[in-house]
Design an enzyme around this catalytic site. Structure first.
Site, mmCIF file in Angstrom:
data_model
loop_
_atom_site.group_PDB
_atom_site.id
_atom_site.type_symbol
_atom_site.label_atom_id
_atom_site.label_comp_id
_atom_site.label_asym_id
_atom_site.label_seq_id
_atom_site.Cartn_x
_atom_site.Cartn_y
_atom_site.Cartn_z
ATOM 1 C CG ASP A 9 -0.226 -0.068 2.559
ATOM 2 O OD1 ASP A 9 0.849 -0.703 2.638
ATOM 3 O OD2 ASP A 9 -0.727 0.515 3.532
ATOM 4 C CD GLU A 14 4.125 0.554 7.086
ATOM 5 O OE1 GLU A 14 4.846 0.891 8.034
ATOM 6 O OE2 GLU A 14 3.745 1.370 6.219
#
Ligand SMILES: [Zn+2]
Length: 380
Positions: A83, A147
């Site tokens: 991400d 994350e």
């Protein structure tokens, strides 16, 4: 030397192209959606002969797992998040999801944080294959979701599922090619201060939540928490980042809210970090307030004397050891599983999360060479 043969087989165009391709697949979080990048990652892993699994604790939030090797013997884990943080497109001089190279720099959201690091880690194994070098360990790639908003649906979920087993790990977050062995944790909290409203012409009658909050700000901002100074991380810190309170100039404020960012050293717990805040507040006065924890991530560290640090530095051309300002998923591996984990990757944390994020191509290549040497030699 097999390690040097593998490093020499790193291909600049190929690692740059892979990093650019990953950048072009938009995985912004929030809102959170890693699906677009699953296909190119699966393709890259399949090309390496990996056994592949897609781990999806909730729909639309996949992590891609690939294992290359027999599974017998030691396992070296590469954990990288897929991400990226959002963009304000107007602030960018280049297309944020374009993956363009200009003057030796590859631009785009995720270039250094951390699709570049993921591409370098994969290129290291491609280089081993091209050089005919078979890594003695199984190489596990965990390309994880979520994350940037705390890891709950990514590494934390994987750890909770019992799917993470490794003898050592590398997290290729941007470290400017230094070896990160320690990182501070963070506590974000909101403090709500309550007063008693009264007419603004007679402020002594009420109790101003704004005035009380001002005293609390003075107590917390840049506070000295005492304790030891960490050789790599320095001291814990506290920043009061926002303040919002009162309703009008002619009303004594009934409420005021503060938001604070506390950075803590490894070993500090959520409860302990919060207790230090309330102690500092209570030391300056008797206020009517409560605290709400908005987020907490513990610090973590690997002993610099651990043999994996020396081994990794050997593969990385004796790169310096550092403490990192940013927090990474390495904390789950270190704290929950006791896996010796280092953070090492191309690009700089100073460029991560900014407009015109980039990674130097030369650092992509240098990181890929480090990975190639490590894969060629790691025996657990
Ligand atoms: Zn990152």
């Amino acid at each position: 030397m097999t390690a040097e043969a593998a490093a020499a087989a790193v291909h600049t165009g190929r690692v740059t192209a892979l990093a650019a391709e990953l950048i072009r697949h938009d995985t912004r979080n929030p809102p959170g959606g890693e699906q677009p990048v699953v296909e190119p990652l699966v393709a890259a892993l399949r090309d390496l002969g990996a056994a592949i699994e897609v781990f999806e604790p909730v729909p639309g939030r996949p992590s891609v797992l690939g294992h290359v090797g027999s599974g017998a013997g030691p396992t070296l884990l590469v954990n990288g998040h897929i991400d990226v943080v959002p963009v304000v497109e107007a602030d960018w001089a280049v297309p944020p999801f374009g993956g363009q190279v200009r003057d030796g720099l590859l631009y785009g959201r995720g270039a250094c944080d951390m699709k570049g690091g993921i591409a370098a880690a994969l290129e290291g194994l491609r280089a081993c294959r091209d050089a005919g070098v078979v890594p003695p360990a199984t190489i596990a790639f965990h390309f994880v979701a979520d994350e940037e908003t705390g890891g709950r649906l990514g590494t934390e979920a994987l750890v909770g599922s019992g799917l993470v087993k490794a003898d050592a790990a590398v997290v290729p977050e941007p470290s400017e090619l230094a070896v990160g062995v320690a990182e501070r944790g963070v506590l974000m909290a909101e403090i709500t201060v309550r007063g008693r409203a009264a007419h603004g012409s007679d402020p002594g009658v009420g109790r101003s939540a704004v005035a009380d909050a001002a005293r609390i700000v003075s107590a917390l901002h840049l506070a000295d928490f005492g304790g030891h100074v960490h050789p790599l991380l320095g001291s814990p810190t506290c920043n009061v980042g926002t303040i919002a309170g009162g309703t009008a100039a002619n009303i004594v404020a009934a409420e005021c809210r503060l938001r604070v960012d506390r950075r803590v050293l490894p070993g500090q717990t959520r409860a302990g970090a919060l207790a230090q805040i309330t102690r500092l507040i209570d030391a300056v006065g008797a206020f009517d307030y409560d605290t709400t924890v908005l987020a907490f991530a513990e610090g973590s560290e690997l002993d610099v004397e651990h043999p994996f640090v020396a081994e990794f530095r050997g593969a990385a051309g004796h790169a310096p050891v550092r403490g990192l300002k940013l927090g990474t998923d390495a904390r789950f591996l270190r704290n929950r599983l006791g896996i010796p984990a280092v953070v090492y990757g191309p690009g700089s944390a100073r460029v991560a999360h900014t407009a015109d994020e980039y990674v130097p191509v030369a650092e992509l290549v240098a990181a890929a060479r480090t990975f190639a040497r490590l894969y060629a030699t790691f025996r657990g």
